[in-house]
Design an enzyme around this catalytic site. Structure first.
Site, mmCIF file in Angstrom:
data_model
loop_
_atom_site.group_PDB
_atom_site.id
_atom_site.type_symbol
_atom_site.label_atom_id
_atom_site.label_comp_id
_atom_site.label_asym_id
_atom_site.label_seq_id
_atom_site.Cartn_x
_atom_site.Cartn_y
_atom_site.Cartn_z
ATOM 1 N NE ARG A 171 7.354 0.978 4.861
ATOM 2 C CZ ARG A 171 6.121 0.482 4.841
ATOM 3 N NH1 ARG A 171 5.928 -0.798 4.557
ATOM 4 N NH2 ARG A 171 5.078 1.231 5.116
ATOM 5 N NE ARG B 291 -2.051 -1.740 2.836
ATOM 6 C CZ ARG B 291 -2.225 -2.976 2.395
ATOM 7 N NH1 ARG B 291 -3.183 -3.249 1.576
ATOM 8 N NH2 ARG B 291 -1.431 -3.957 2.790
ATOM 9 C CB THR B 292 3.362 2.595 2.352
ATOM 10 O OG1 THR B 292 2.563 2.203 3.463
ATOM 11 C CG2 THR B 292 3.980 3.930 2.633
ATOM 12 C CG HIS C 127 3.829 4.566 8.425
ATOM 13 N ND1 HIS C 127 3.778 5.391 7.322
ATOM 14 C CD2 HIS C 127 3.527 3.322 7.974
ATOM 15 C CE1 HIS C 127 3.463 4.660 6.260
ATOM 16 N NE2 HIS C 127 3.310 3.410 6.625
ATOM 17 C CE LYS D 32 27.197 -3.948 -6.167
ATOM 18 N NZ LYS D 32 27.485 -3.217 -7.424
HETATM 19 N N1 ASP Z 1 1.631 -1.048 6.801
HETATM 20 C C1 ASP Z 1 1.861 -0.576 8.146
HETATM 21 C C2 ASP Z 1 3.330 -0.292 8.373
HETATM 22 O O1 ASP Z 1 4.110 -0.339 7.443
HETATM 23 C C3 ASP Z 1 1.293 -1.488 9.182
HETATM 24 C C4 ASP Z 1 1.842 -2.886 9.233
HETATM 25 O O2 ASP Z 1 2.756 -3.239 8.493
HETATM 26 O O3 ASP Z 1 1.341 -3.642 10.069
HETATM 27 O O4 ASP Z 1 3.713 0.027 9.473
#
Ligand code: ASP
Length: 338
Positions: free
Chosen positions: A107, A57-58, A135, A86
């Site tokens: 991320r 999703r993100t 987040h 590396k």
């Molecule tokens: N998608 C959210 C996160 O990246 C929640 C999860 O992974 O549980 O933190």
């Protein structure tokens, strides 16, 4: 805050006016996200979308948000395909990749690493989740969703909100950011439901109390969700545990299904989850039998993520007031999506 050119690393950067500004721009993104209009306001701009932890999703919603504004997305996923494997430092990666992009979303599994990366970046960096820390875009879309859901019920105010957060509150970065965000509002009742070992970090509980909020902690779900506007369920963050066996100790501890909802919740309680929900039998934190419950907001929440991320890009790249210029109607089939 000054949005243009800024990194977005923590929810602590925002005040209430900033949140209103993000939400106001997000509202204006609806025709574009809902495929009624097309804008090319970011035509020629490049997003470096760097995800060093699993994400659907993100990653896709940041990418989609950028595309919907007319920009191009370059993806890097996983350490194995990156020069970090590396031995390259975050500093070097940031120096190089910020020369290739206009904005970067990152991320990373280590808390604080996105801020470290941002310090060396020549372009704005957005935190797409750093370890168990924060987040911020998720918290913004969560609050945007809460506001919309309450408005739908005829309530205009976030002050006085009653929310329960359920599950892994120790490692769940979405609930950490959401609690920090709620500190900007008044008279919130926060019920924190988790196993003793997975309680919300004390510093965040303290922040909530300092904001004047009522905080209740419990390790039992049923009785604790009876007087809330929002029941926000979360996944056991198994990737943060020493072993899957340790995560197994907590998986399935809290299971919300329609029977429990009907028995314990007020009729309008909105069910949220940052997703992915763990639907395996041993976990099943939000049962599929809730799918037809009109108060299950999890997919509206994911849809709202695109709006909020479009707003963040538009503000950070300083085009929020130009989005409607050079826009046009779409000419392909767009029915029944939203
Ligand atoms: N998608 C959210 C996160 O990246 C929640 C999860 O992974 O549980 O933190």
């Amino acid at each position: 805050m000054k949005f243009s050119g800024s990194h977005i690393l923590s929810i602590s950067q925002f005040d209430r006016n900033d949140i209103e500004r993000v939400f106001e721009v997000a509202d204006r993104m609806v025709p574009y996200a809902h495929r009624q209009r097309v804008t090319k306001v970011l035509d020629g701009a490049i997003l470096g979308n760097m995800f060093f932890e699993p994400s659907t999703r993100t990653r896709v919603s940041f990418g989609c948000a950028f595309n919907l504004l007319g920009g191009e997305v370059r993806e890097t996923t996983g350490f194995e395909t990156s020069a970090i494997a590396k031995g390259e430092s975050l500093y070097d990666t940031a120096r190089v990749l910020s020369g290739y992009s206009d904005v970067i979303v990152m991320r990373h599994p280590v808390s604080g690493s996105v801020a470290e990366f941002a310090a060396a970046s020549r372009v704005p960096v957005m935190n797409g989740g750093d370890g168990a820390n924060e987040h911020p875009s998720q918290a913004l879309l969560d609050l945007y969703t809460i506001r919309k859901e309450l408005q739908h019920q005829g309530r205009s105010d976030l002050d006085g909100l009653r929310i329960a957060m359920i599950g892994d509150l120790k490692y769940g970065r979405t609930v950490h950011s959401l609690c920090k965000l709620l500190c900007l509002y008044k008279n919130v009742t926060v019920t924190l439901i988790s196993p003793d070992e997975l309680k919300m970090p004390e510093a965040i509980v303290e922040q909530l109390r300092e904001a004047g909020h009522t905080v209740q902690e419990s390790d039992v779900m049923e009785g604790s969700i009876s007087k809330v506007d929002i029941a926000y369920s979360t996944r056991i963050q198994e990737e943060r545990f020493a072993s899957p066996a340790e995560a197994d100790l907590y998986r399935g501890r809290y299971r919300l299904n329609q029977a429990i909802y009907t028995r314990y919740c007020e009729p309008n309680t909105v069910i949220m989850h940052p997703l992915p929900r763990d639907s395996r039998t041993e976990a099943n934190e939000l049962d599929n039998d809730l799918n037809d419950n009109p108060n299950l907001a999890i997919f509206r929440q994911a849809d709202n993520g695109v709006l909020v991320r479009m707003a963040l890009f538009a503000l950070t790249l300083d085009v929020a007031d130009q989005v409607d210029k050079a826009a046009r109607d779409v000419n392909w089939y767009t029915e029944r999506r939203f």
